[in-house]
Design an enzyme around this catalytic site. Sequence first.
Site, PDB file in Angstrom:
ATOM      1  N   GLN A 156      31.567  36.153  42.897  1.00 31.53           N
ATOM      2  CA  GLN A 156      32.183  34.958  42.318  1.00 31.53           C
ATOM      3  C   GLN A 156      31.229  33.787  42.429  1.00 31.53           C
ATOM      4  O   GLN A 156      30.198  33.877  43.106  1.00 31.53           O
ATOM      5  CB  GLN A 156      33.478  34.637  43.057  1.00 31.53           C
ATOM      6  CG  GLN A 156      33.300  34.262  44.523  1.00 31.53           C
ATOM      7  CD  GLN A 156      34.579  34.423  45.310  1.00 31.53           C
ATOM      8  OE1 GLN A 156      34.857  35.496  45.819  1.00 31.53           O
ATOM      9  NE2 GLN A 156      35.357  33.360  45.418  1.00 31.53           N
ATOM     10  N   GLU A 197      31.719  37.170  48.438  1.00 29.21           N
ATOM     11  CA  GLU A 197      32.099  38.015  49.582  1.00 29.21           C
ATOM     12  C   GLU A 197      31.493  39.413  49.539  1.00 29.21           C
ATOM     13  O   GLU A 197      31.737  40.210  50.447  1.00 29.21           O
ATOM     14  CB  GLU A 197      33.629  38.101  49.659  1.00 29.21           C
ATOM     15  CG  GLU A 197      34.264  36.754  49.972  1.00 29.21           C
ATOM     16  CD  GLU A 197      35.784  36.777  49.894  1.00 29.21           C
ATOM     17  OE1 GLU A 197      36.328  37.616  49.148  1.00 29.21           O
ATOM     18  OE2 GLU A 197      36.413  35.949  50.573  1.00 29.21           O
ATOM     19  N   TRP A 233      41.090  29.083  51.392  1.00 27.30           N
ATOM     20  CA  TRP A 233      40.428  27.898  50.808  1.00 27.30           C
ATOM     21  C   TRP A 233      40.897  27.667  49.383  1.00 27.30           C
ATOM     22  O   TRP A 233      40.698  26.587  48.831  1.00 27.30           O
ATOM     23  CB  TRP A 233      38.898  28.055  50.849  1.00 27.30           C
ATOM     24  CG  TRP A 233      38.303  29.060  49.876  1.00 27.30           C
ATOM     25  CD1 TRP A 233      38.770  30.309  49.593  1.00 27.30           C
ATOM     26  CD2 TRP A 233      37.131  28.883  49.070  1.00 27.30           C
ATOM     27  NE1 TRP A 233      37.958  30.938  48.675  1.00 27.30           N
ATOM     28  CE2 TRP A 233      36.924  30.087  48.339  1.00 27.30           C
ATOM     29  CE3 TRP A 233      36.221  27.850  48.901  1.00 27.30           C
ATOM     30  CZ2 TRP A 233      35.865  30.261  47.449  1.00 27.30           C
ATOM     31  CZ3 TRP A 233      35.161  28.038  48.022  1.00 27.30           C
ATOM     32  CH2 TRP A 233      34.990  29.223  47.308  1.00 27.30           C
ATOM     33  N   ASP A 234      41.543  28.672  48.798  1.00 30.35           N
ATOM     34  CA  ASP A 234      42.102  28.545  47.457  1.00 30.35           C
ATOM     35  C   ASP A 234      42.940  27.266  47.343  1.00 30.35           C
ATOM     36  O   ASP A 234      43.027  26.656  46.286  1.00 30.35           O
ATOM     37  CB  ASP A 234      43.016  29.741  47.129  1.00 30.35           C
ATOM     38  CG  ASP A 234      42.353  31.092  47.335  1.00 30.35           C
ATOM     39  OD1 ASP A 234      41.567  31.224  48.292  1.00 30.35           O
ATOM     40  OD2 ASP A 234      42.635  32.022  46.565  1.00 30.35           O
TER      41      ASP A 234
HETATM   42  O1  IFM Z   1      39.916  33.130  48.879  1.00 28.00           O
HETATM   43  C1  IFM Z   1      39.732  34.179  48.005  1.00 28.00           C
HETATM   44  C2  IFM Z   1      38.289  34.628  48.078  1.00 28.00           C
HETATM   45  O2  IFM Z   1      37.413  33.603  47.668  1.00 28.00           O
HETATM   46  C3  IFM Z   1      38.066  35.840  47.210  1.00 28.00           C
HETATM   47  N1  IFM Z   1      38.961  36.907  47.649  1.00 28.00           N
HETATM   48  C4  IFM Z   1      40.366  36.525  47.522  1.00 28.00           C
HETATM   49  C5  IFM Z   1      40.679  35.302  48.355  1.00 28.00           C
HETATM   50  C6  IFM Z   1      42.141  34.890  48.157  1.00 28.00           C
HETATM   51  O3  IFM Z   1      42.353  34.532  46.828  1.00 28.00           O
END
Ligand code: IFM
Length: 736
Positions: free
Chosen positions: A593, A480, A341-342
């Site tokens: 996050q 996460e 999703w980045d």
């Molecule tokens: O997509 C991200 C996730 O939000 C946090 N862990 C790393 C992933 C890739 O950057």
Amino acid sequence: MKRRLWSIREHGFVPDKQLHHETIFTIGNGYLGTRGSFEEGFEGDTPATLLHGIYDHAPNVLVPELVNIPNWLPIGITVDGTPFKLITKTTDTLRPPHGYVLGYERELHLDEAVLRREILFRAASGNIVRLIFDRIASLDNPHILAQRVRVIAVDGNPTVELTAALDGQVTNAGVAHWLPNMHVQAAGNTIGLEATTQQSGYIVGLASTLLCASPVTASLTDNLRPTLSTSVKLQQEQEAVFDKITCIYSSRDVDAPLQAAAENLANAAQLGYDALYKAHVREWAQYWDRSDITIEGDDACQVAIRFTTYHVLITAPRTDENVSIGAKTLSGLGYKGHVFWDTELFALPPMTLTQPHLARNLLMYRYHRLSGARHKAKANGYEGAMFPWESTDTGEETTPQWSDPEPDGTRIRIWTGDSEQHISTDVAYGAWQYWQWTGDNEFLARYGAELILDTAVFWGSRVEEKNERYEISQQIGPDEYHENIDNSVFTNRMVVWHLETALHLLDWLRANATTDYERLVNELDLSDTRLNRWRDIITRMYIPFDETKQIHVQFPGFFDMEYIPVPNYQPRTTSVQAILGHSRSIQTQVIKQADVVMLMALLGEQLAPLDVLRNNWDTYYPRTDHGSSLSPATHAWVGARLGLMDEAYDMFYHAAHIDLEDNKGNVKDGIHAAACGGVFQAVLFGFCGLHIREDGTLAIDARLPEHWRRVRFSVNYRGQRYTFDVQNPVLVSPMA
Ligand code: IFM
């Protein structure tokens, strides 16, 4: 233009930082990226060139990964027989009779996208040369890579021998992806190499030539390393120039990659280095004209934002609709080149606002992968399209289910591929935002609508009707650390946004694109019953909210867990999760996050009135450990909207320097694409408050950090360019 605000420098060689620097000094052109490894090699280095779309699934590796292609960089130099090489300080070969590095400087010129290294080297003979290495990945012709080496005799009359090679002996950190029987060739002043991946069968072809005044010989002494050699005797102060031009094609571009590389190389060689360089710089001037943001009053952040913009631009595919930006761009092997999703929520917006043709390519990548998303939905018992959490070339789910083994052999189950389902809405958000900014009706009607509607169909089948409302169980929200929870407020609320948007979109299609409306209603079975269910979900979706505290609740039960004030752990060099340990931290309120804060960034006051947003911030900010690089920029954006300027600037500085200062310690694995895109959003949407008013006009509502005197940028809005000049105290000049 002040040049120092356009470059990243390394003064003096620091061996310990070499892997970090390999990443930040990456060059690229939207077709490929090449890490800043040295031409002559270095002990423990990790050279890599990654080509968008070339994935391979090696035996005994859980998932496919982007493949490190044969190395085009190698150039070896000897001076009077002494090999030029940088060495670690501890090695005793620093002393004569070996060579000695008297001076070293490296600089990435962001404006012209050229990596330059200058070295003063004394050979064992006592003769001293200045070596200047330049390299570019042409933005004008993405298949062309050009290196120039200048050798200047500073003291004495040295004999310089130079070899330029292609190196097929490459792996992904030890994992072999290439079939061993590579085809190599060497003739005249040209060498070539063609290799095929083991499982996926992609072919890459590379051809190189060496242009210089001295005679060149080609050799095939080592099967996987065709080499060109030359030698010259210099008089004191004389300079020799060696240009190595390389051309790369893959079977994603043409049927016969090596042949295409050799043909294109011949044309490039005729043009020569100077002409190639000029065309490259001309293209970059156009990129910067559209994408540069100037910040007056903060040189560190000025350089940092150019650096983050550069890294987004060098990884954004220019002409290819079938590739996308991986979480670590094309600058390292981290996350195996997978797309998260980045892309849609972080890297895409800078493209949408400043280079819409690049944004369109990124969205088309998802459109062309709808069949993978439909497959995932079906395999999980749902309807519509459910995008994979991690995506590659096929569009199938490629999240590994298990982590790499710990030293004691244990592995951790990775649940994101099963449960981080908000990705489907993130893709829809990116497509809708693209349409709102560009007004690209053709894209929306033909492609974007299908992305938004079929993912809405997925959610309609995914939600559960229970407790007299709609719920969604077994989710992972952006945070996460808390896995497989029920009713993530981020996910549930974004699903409401998604279904509302899908209904608006259908109204728009009915009025403006009747044929596409009818096509989609039929193909996706958008019956009245289905649409009525969507309306019902919108009104009866469970949005966890604490009426007493007037806050959104990240998920029910969140506040029953142990409260750990994250600020008490400052200063720290790692996440609070790492300090507490995985099993303890998941039972606490420590958040990885921006989660509710991410929801605030995306929906703003659509989510709730300002006082509730402020309550949310006060609740979640002290609980967030920013274990993900996606977090600080999002906090900067939201903090600025709430007028919390100290916190916002602090988060912004952190986000803008994540890669430059390696403050997460993992930049060796690649650039954090999302942080780069997040920095752009923090400035435009956060500090400058750029938004589209309800009447469709653009507006600014700026709150700049006190020491920022001025911010200037341009955006493309519905086909027109608008330039903003925001001054502190806040004054906004009329749009151009
Ligand atoms: O997509 C991200 C996730 O939000 C946090 N862990 C790393 C992933 C890739 O950057």
